[in-house]
Design an enzyme around this catalytic site. Structure first.
Site, PDB file in Angstrom:
ATOM      1  N   GLU A 275       1.251   0.104  -5.511  1.00  0.00           N
ATOM      2  CA  GLU A 275       2.142   1.047  -4.809  1.00  0.00           C
ATOM      3  C   GLU A 275       2.754   2.032  -5.795  1.00  0.00           C
ATOM      4  OE1 GLU A 275       2.117   1.323  -1.577  1.00  0.00           O
ATOM      5  OE2 GLU A 275       0.759  -0.374  -1.560  1.00  0.00           O
ATOM      6  N   TRP A 278       0.380   4.636  -6.239  1.00  0.00           N
ATOM      7  CA  TRP A 278       0.353   5.619  -5.131  1.00  0.00           C
ATOM      8  C   TRP A 278       1.309   6.772  -5.431  1.00  0.00           C
ATOM      9  CZ3 TRP A 278      -2.505   7.020  -1.109  1.00  0.00           C
ATOM     10  CH2 TRP A 278      -3.433   6.099  -0.577  1.00  0.00           C
ATOM     11  N   TRP A 306      -2.870  22.285  16.270  1.00  0.00           N
ATOM     12  CA  TRP A 306      -1.550  21.636  16.259  1.00  0.00           C
ATOM     13  C   TRP A 306      -0.613  22.438  17.152  1.00  0.00           C
ATOM     14  CZ3 TRP A 306      -2.033  17.324  13.540  1.00  0.00           C
ATOM     15  CH2 TRP A 306      -2.777  17.290  12.353  1.00  0.00           C
ATOM     16  N   ASN A 343       8.153   1.839   5.230  1.00  0.00           N
ATOM     17  CA  ASN A 343       6.887   2.555   5.043  1.00  0.00           C
ATOM     18  C   ASN A 343       5.983   2.477   6.270  1.00  0.00           C
ATOM     19  OD1 ASN A 343       4.736   3.925   3.505  1.00  0.00           O
ATOM     20  ND2 ASN A 343       3.735   1.926   3.669  1.00  0.00           N
ATOM     21  N   TRP A 361       1.962  18.515  11.314  1.00  0.00           N
ATOM     22  CA  TRP A 361       2.617  17.586  10.378  1.00  0.00           C
ATOM     23  C   TRP A 361       3.763  18.253   9.622  1.00  0.00           C
ATOM     24  CZ3 TRP A 361       2.314  19.209   5.340  1.00  0.00           C
ATOM     25  CH2 TRP A 361       1.245  20.050   4.984  1.00  0.00           C
ATOM     26  N   TRP A 384       2.580  12.472   4.958  1.00  0.00           N
ATOM     27  CA  TRP A 384       2.344  13.204   6.209  1.00  0.00           C
ATOM     28  C   TRP A 384       0.888  13.585   6.365  1.00  0.00           C
ATOM     29  CZ3 TRP A 384       4.782  13.563  10.611  1.00  0.00           C
ATOM     30  CH2 TRP A 384       6.103  13.112  10.648  1.00  0.00           C
TER      31      TRP A 384
HETATM   32  C1  LIG Z   1       5.105  10.088   6.348  1.00  0.00           C
HETATM   33  C2  LIG Z   1       5.505   9.452   5.028  1.00  0.00           C
HETATM   34  C3  LIG Z   1       6.481  10.065   4.244  1.00  0.00           C
HETATM   35  C4  LIG Z   1       6.850   9.494   3.016  1.00  0.00           C
HETATM   36  N1  LIG Z   1       7.816  10.115   2.254  1.00  0.00           N
HETATM   37  C5  LIG Z   1       8.178   9.598   1.051  1.00  0.00           C
HETATM   38  C6  LIG Z   1       9.161  10.231   0.248  1.00  0.00           C
HETATM   39  O1  LIG Z   1       9.687  11.302   0.581  1.00  0.00           O
HETATM   40  N2  LIG Z   1       9.512   9.618  -0.927  1.00  0.00           N
HETATM   41  C7  LIG Z   1       8.934   8.463  -1.345  1.00  0.00           C
HETATM   42  O2  LIG Z   1       9.285   7.961  -2.418  1.00  0.00           O
HETATM   43  N3  LIG Z   1       7.974   7.868  -0.620  1.00  0.00           N
HETATM   44  C8  LIG Z   1       7.589   8.387   0.578  1.00  0.00           C
HETATM   45  N4  LIG Z   1       6.641   7.746   1.333  1.00  0.00           N
HETATM   46  C9  LIG Z   1       5.967   6.553   0.790  1.00  0.00           C
HETATM   47  C10 LIG Z   1       6.625   5.203   1.142  1.00  0.00           C
HETATM   48  O3  LIG Z   1       6.919   5.140   2.495  1.00  0.00           O
HETATM   49  C11 LIG Z   1       7.904   4.951   0.337  1.00  0.00           C
HETATM   50  O4  LIG Z   1       7.673   5.178  -1.033  1.00  0.00           O
HETATM   51  C12 LIG Z   1       8.369   3.508   0.521  1.00  0.00           C
HETATM   52  O5  LIG Z   1       8.634   3.247   1.869  1.00  0.00           O
HETATM   53  C13 LIG Z   1       9.610   3.301  -0.301  1.00  0.00           C
HETATM   54  O6  LIG Z   1      10.154   2.025  -0.083  1.00  0.00           O
HETATM   55  P1  LIG Z   1      10.233   0.986  -1.271  1.00  0.00           P
HETATM   56  O7  LIG Z   1      10.856   1.625  -2.470  1.00  0.00           O
HETATM   57  O8  LIG Z   1      10.888  -0.230  -0.748  1.00  0.00           O
HETATM   58  O9  LIG Z   1       8.702   0.755  -1.579  1.00  0.00           O
HETATM   59  P2  LIG Z   1       7.932  -0.471  -2.238  1.00  0.00           P
HETATM   60  O10 LIG Z   1       7.038  -1.029  -1.206  1.00  0.00           O
HETATM   61  O11 LIG Z   1       8.849  -1.399  -2.920  1.00  0.00           O
HETATM   62  O12 LIG Z   1       6.986   0.253  -3.304  1.00  0.00           O
HETATM   63  C14 LIG Z   1       7.370   0.436  -4.668  1.00  0.00           C
HETATM   64  C15 LIG Z   1       7.325   1.898  -5.017  1.00  0.00           C
HETATM   65  O13 LIG Z   1       5.991   2.390  -4.933  1.00  0.00           O
HETATM   66  C16 LIG Z   1       5.999   3.746  -4.495  1.00  0.00           C
HETATM   67  N5  LIG Z   1       5.273   3.842  -3.228  1.00  0.00           N
HETATM   68  C17 LIG Z   1       5.095   2.881  -2.298  1.00  0.00           C
HETATM   69  N6  LIG Z   1       4.314   3.330  -1.290  1.00  0.00           N
HETATM   70  C18 LIG Z   1       4.021   4.615  -1.580  1.00  0.00           C
HETATM   71  C19 LIG Z   1       3.262   5.628  -0.931  1.00  0.00           C
HETATM   72  N7  LIG Z   1       2.634   5.398   0.220  1.00  0.00           N
HETATM   73  N8  LIG Z   1       3.177   6.848  -1.509  1.00  0.00           N
HETATM   74  C20 LIG Z   1       3.782   7.104  -2.686  1.00  0.00           C
HETATM   75  N9  LIG Z   1       4.514   6.177  -3.358  1.00  0.00           N
HETATM   76  C21 LIG Z   1       4.639   4.958  -2.809  1.00  0.00           C
HETATM   77  C22 LIG Z   1       7.454   4.132  -4.288  1.00  0.00           C
HETATM   78  O14 LIG Z   1       7.918   4.790  -5.446  1.00  0.00           O
HETATM   79  C23 LIG Z   1       8.135   2.791  -4.100  1.00  0.00           C
HETATM   80  O15 LIG Z   1       9.496   2.799  -4.459  1.00  0.00           O
HETATM   81  C24 LIG Z   1       6.232   8.302   2.569  1.00  0.00           C
HETATM   82  C25 LIG Z   1       5.257   7.700   3.364  1.00  0.00           C
HETATM   83  C26 LIG Z   1       4.894   8.262   4.591  1.00  0.00           C
HETATM   84  C27 LIG Z   1       3.852   7.593   5.429  1.00  0.00           C
END
Ligand SMILES: Cc1cc2nc3c(=O)[nH]c(=O)nc-3n(C[C@H](O)[C@H](O)[C@H](O)COP(=O)(O)OP(=O)(O)OC[C@H]3O[C@@H](n4cnc5c(N)ncnc54)[C@H](O)[C@@H]3O)c2cc1C
Length: 476
Positions: A275, A278, A306, A343, A361, A384
């Protein structure tokens, strides 16, 4: 006695921490006076309401932590090239250092600053620190950017990530400190018409709190993370995105914690590392293919039909958590109250808006820009576009999340929905009621209102989306 050497200006942006801060560590090591500065420029003015308010809290916490090192955070307003040039002249600073930004706007701002200061004989240096891997240092065999996550992960997973640096114990002070704005005068929360007081208890601010959050996650949750991260009602993830986005903790620190947990046999550690990658992948794409941020990343999606009316009643219902689809509404309310959304819920609400309702989007992206405490330009755009189908490595458009099936699978007991939806509950929990404290009065909502009928019949919405997709493919 030697005269005091000229100071270094440390221009701070999304790096509000003392530990594992390569620019700060290098500046401290010179023994020269260091003047940390934060600028209120267009990049700050353009932030959405919640990210700007949260940034203000982060700046305040960082300023306090600098005081422990004998330093101050100088606040100035204005475009970066002029503001930094003026400050360099006032203080006699000969160098301006910062942590390199990779998003296109940040990168072009840095280039403009380097030019303007260079013309005045002030040296500039961009240090690493925001990502695990420099986006330019990861390329496919043909030298291009990666466009699919799994090969990107394979390319970086065994690379060496330098160990985090310690925080400096002291920073040398200049002979006199330059004037600073007062943070209160910046009114960072001014656009929070949802009420900062509602969101504030959900924010975890500052480097110390971020490190404690990481420690707790590794001690208590990383083992079960691979499964728990998908369950909507469980606190199964790290919640570190809020801190990573403002740089209150370094991603290297998180990476090494994940690596240690993996070495100790924690089952979910590898998923956590993935993650984090990602996040790097999002920045890799935003840096090397900037259209990710504001245009269909896949150009063959231009011309997709859209719906573009951001003020349409269905969009308003989506923003207000009143679509009549409980899991969508619960998630939209969670974000409005806490600035965070799970997420899986982000994917569900994004899919619903772009597929069942068929809105662009960018309309959803803009609302997230305004509401998320962890807003990050690259991750938000990738999330998105990935969900909508127009992005890199995207879920195929025809795979349309059914929100009801998703809810049955990831919120089987309905606890998440009950936490956030007051309507119809005899004794709603405070979380669900707090939504009604947060919403602007102009929305005219009350927990005693009946729960709305669905904005669209899910089966019909799905069929309309599939028909639009087929027609677009046929026209291509
Ligand atoms: C439509 C949409 C919009 C999003 N907008 C953002 C946003 O503005 N900022 C943001 O940080 N993340 C965003 N995400 C990705 C993800 O949802 C969040 O990073 C995650 O929910 C953060 O929660 P956590 O810190 O508990 O994640 P954890 O599950 O604990 O993951 C650890 C870290 O990994 C990174 N990470 C995890 N999943 C993703 C992912 N899919 N993409 C990129 N990095 C990821 C984050 O830095 C996160 O803190 C988005 C996802 C979607 C589907």
């Amino acid at each position: 006695m030697d005269p005091t050497p000229p100071p270094i200006l440390l221009w701070v942006r999304r790096d509000l921490r003392l530990a594992d801060h390569p620019a700060l560590a290098a500046a401290a090591e010179t023994g020269r006076p260091v003047i940390p500065v934060y600028l209120h420029d267009d990049a700050v003015a353009q932030l959405g309401a919640c990210p700007r308010w949260r940034l203000g809290l982060g700046i305040a916490a960082f300023a306090r932590s600098l005081e422990d090192l004998g330093a101050r955070l100088i606040l100035r307003r204005g475009p970066a090239p002029e503001a930094l040039a003026a400050l360099a002249e006032e203080t006699g600073a000969t160098d301006v250092w910062w942590t390199r930004a990779y998003d296109p706007d940040g990168a072009s701002r840095d280039a403009a600053v380097a030019d303007a200061l260079g013309a005045r004989g002030v040296a500039t240096r961009a240090h690493p620190g925001h990502l695990l891997f420099d986006p330019e240092a990861v390329s496919t065999g043909s030298g291009g950017p990666y466009k699919v996550y799994t090969p990107f992960w394979r390319a970086v997973k065994d690379r060496d990530v330098p160990a985090p640096l310690s925080a400096p114990r002291r920073l040398a002070a200049p002979t006199s400190w330059p004037d600073s704005d007062r943070l209160d005068d910046w009114a960072m929360g001014a656009a929070m018409n949802r009420g900062a007081v509602v969101v504030a208890p959900h924010a975890t601010v500052g480097a110390e709190a971020a490190e404690a959050r990481l420690d707790r996650f590794v001690a208590e949750r990383i083992g079960a993370y691979a499964e728990a991260r998908n369950m909507l009602a469980i606190d199964g993830t790290s919640r570190l995105s809020e801190n990573l986005t403002y740089g209150e903790i370094s991603v290297r620190t998180c990476w090494h914690a994940g690596m240690r947990a993996r070495a100790e046999g924690a089952a979910g550690a590898e998923t956590f590392l993935k993650e984090l990658v990602w996040r790097d992948f999002a920045h890799h794409l935003a840096h090397r293919t900037p259209r990710l941020l504001d245009r269909n990343w896949r150009e063959d999606w231009d011309g997709f039909p859209w719906r573009e009316d951001a003020d349409a009643p269905e969009v308003r219902r989506w923003r207000q958590g009143r679509t009549g689809v409980p899991v969508v509404d619960a998630a939209m309310r969670e974000m409005f109250v806490t600035g965070h959304m799970h997420n899986r819920a982000r994917m569900i609400v994004a899919s619903y808006l772009t597929k069942h309702l068929l809105f662009h989007w960018r309309i959803g992206q803009a609302w997230f820009d305004d509401c998320l405490i962890d807003w990050d330009p690259a991750s938000n755009a990738l999330g998105w576009q990935w969900t909508a189908g127009s992005g890199p490595d995207a879920a195929p458009f025809f795979r349309i999340f059914n929100p009801e099936t998703q809810a049955e699978k990831f919120d089987p007991e309905g606890r998440y929905r009950a936490r956030w939806l007051a309507e119809g509950q005899a004794d709603p929990p405070t979380t669900a009621l707090s939504y009604f404290d947060a919403v602007p009065r102009s929305w005219g909502l009350s927990p005693d209102d009946p729960y709305p009928d669905p904005a669209v019949n899910l089966r019909e919405g799905r069929q309309r989306a599939l028909a639009a997709y087929e027609a677009h493919r046929g026209s291509g």
